[in-house]
Design an enzyme around this catalytic site. Structure first.
Site, PDB file in Angstrom:
ATOM      1  N   HIS A  16     -11.050  -2.896 -51.520  1.00 33.72           N
ATOM      2  CA  HIS A  16     -11.466  -3.378 -50.198  1.00 33.72           C
ATOM      3  C   HIS A  16     -10.402  -3.100 -49.144  1.00 33.72           C
ATOM      4  CE1 HIS A  16     -13.292  -5.922 -53.368  1.00 33.72           C
ATOM      5  NE2 HIS A  16     -14.397  -5.652 -52.714  1.00 33.72           N
TER       6      HIS A  16
HETATM    7  S1  FES Z   1      -8.764  -5.535 -51.589  1.00 37.55           S
HETATM    8 FE1  FES Z   1     -10.307  -6.526 -52.731  1.00 37.55          FE
HETATM    9  S2  FES Z   1      -9.521  -6.482 -54.744  1.00 37.55           S
HETATM   10 FE2  FES Z   1      -7.938  -5.555 -53.551  1.00 37.55          FE
END
Ligand code: FES
Length: 195
Positions: free
Chosen positions: A153
């Protein structure tokens, strides 16, 4: 992927761990992302893991499994230490490591380590647990001085595992308990927590 990133990835080694009695010993380095876990019994016992550092060149990193968790051991080069010092604190969510559960007292310093040269951090993103990737090159973004990037993410961490602001991960990468048992050997998981 740039040549710089490829070069960094070639430095990204993985160690296999084996367990004898109550202590695990990192035995061998294997290129790239192959990882052998210690036995389920050893994981259940949470055996400490010894990691020899003598063969680590500046800029190289090994992966170790401790208590089923991925741990990164990075030997920071002088350039990396310089780049770390240039990371503006106001870009970071917790630049002074004030979230106590993310490290022991011995790692509450700008390097988040016992010795500046060696970074020992858990390799699980503090958002949802993905394994961040090493992105040790500087740039191309002007605020990027090298560190770790979580592809799940988009969380970013600097070369001390400190999380940037504006990303999903809420806290810095965790520093596990460890100590130096020789000048060039650390033990991860020692109850002592520090040298
Ligand atoms: S940014 Fe979501 S698990 Fe690392």
């Amino acid at each position: 992927m740039t040549d710089d990133v490829d070069r960094n990835r070639r430095h990204f080694l993985t160690v296999a761990t084996a367990v004898t009695g109550g202590v695990g010993i990192a035995l061998a380095s294997i290129p790239f992302l192959v990882s052998l876990r210690p036995s389920a019994r050893a994981q259940a016992l949470g055996a400490p893991v010894e990691v020899p550092l003598a063969s680590l060149e500046p800029g190289e990193m090994v992966r170790v499994i401790w208590r089923g968790r991925l741990v990164f051991v990075l030997r920071r080069s002088q350039a990396m230490l310089s780049n770390l010092e240039q990371t503006p604190p106001d870009l970071l969510r917790d630049p002074n490591s004030e979230v106590a559960e993310q490290q022991h007292e011995f790692a509450v310093n700008p390097y988040r380590s016992i010795q500046p040269e060696y970074l020992v951090i858990e390799g699980n993103c503090t958002h949802l647990g993905c394994a961040p990737l090493p992105e040790f090159q500087v740039g191309p973004a002007p605020d990027w001085h090298g560190g770790f990037f979580c592809p799940c993410h988009g969380s970013r961490f600097d070369l001390a595992g400190r999380v940037y602001k504006g990303v999903p991960a809420p806290t810095n990468l965790r520093v596990p308990p460890y100590r130096f048992i020789q000048d060039d050997v650390i033990m991860i998981g020692s109850e002592a927590g520090a040298a």
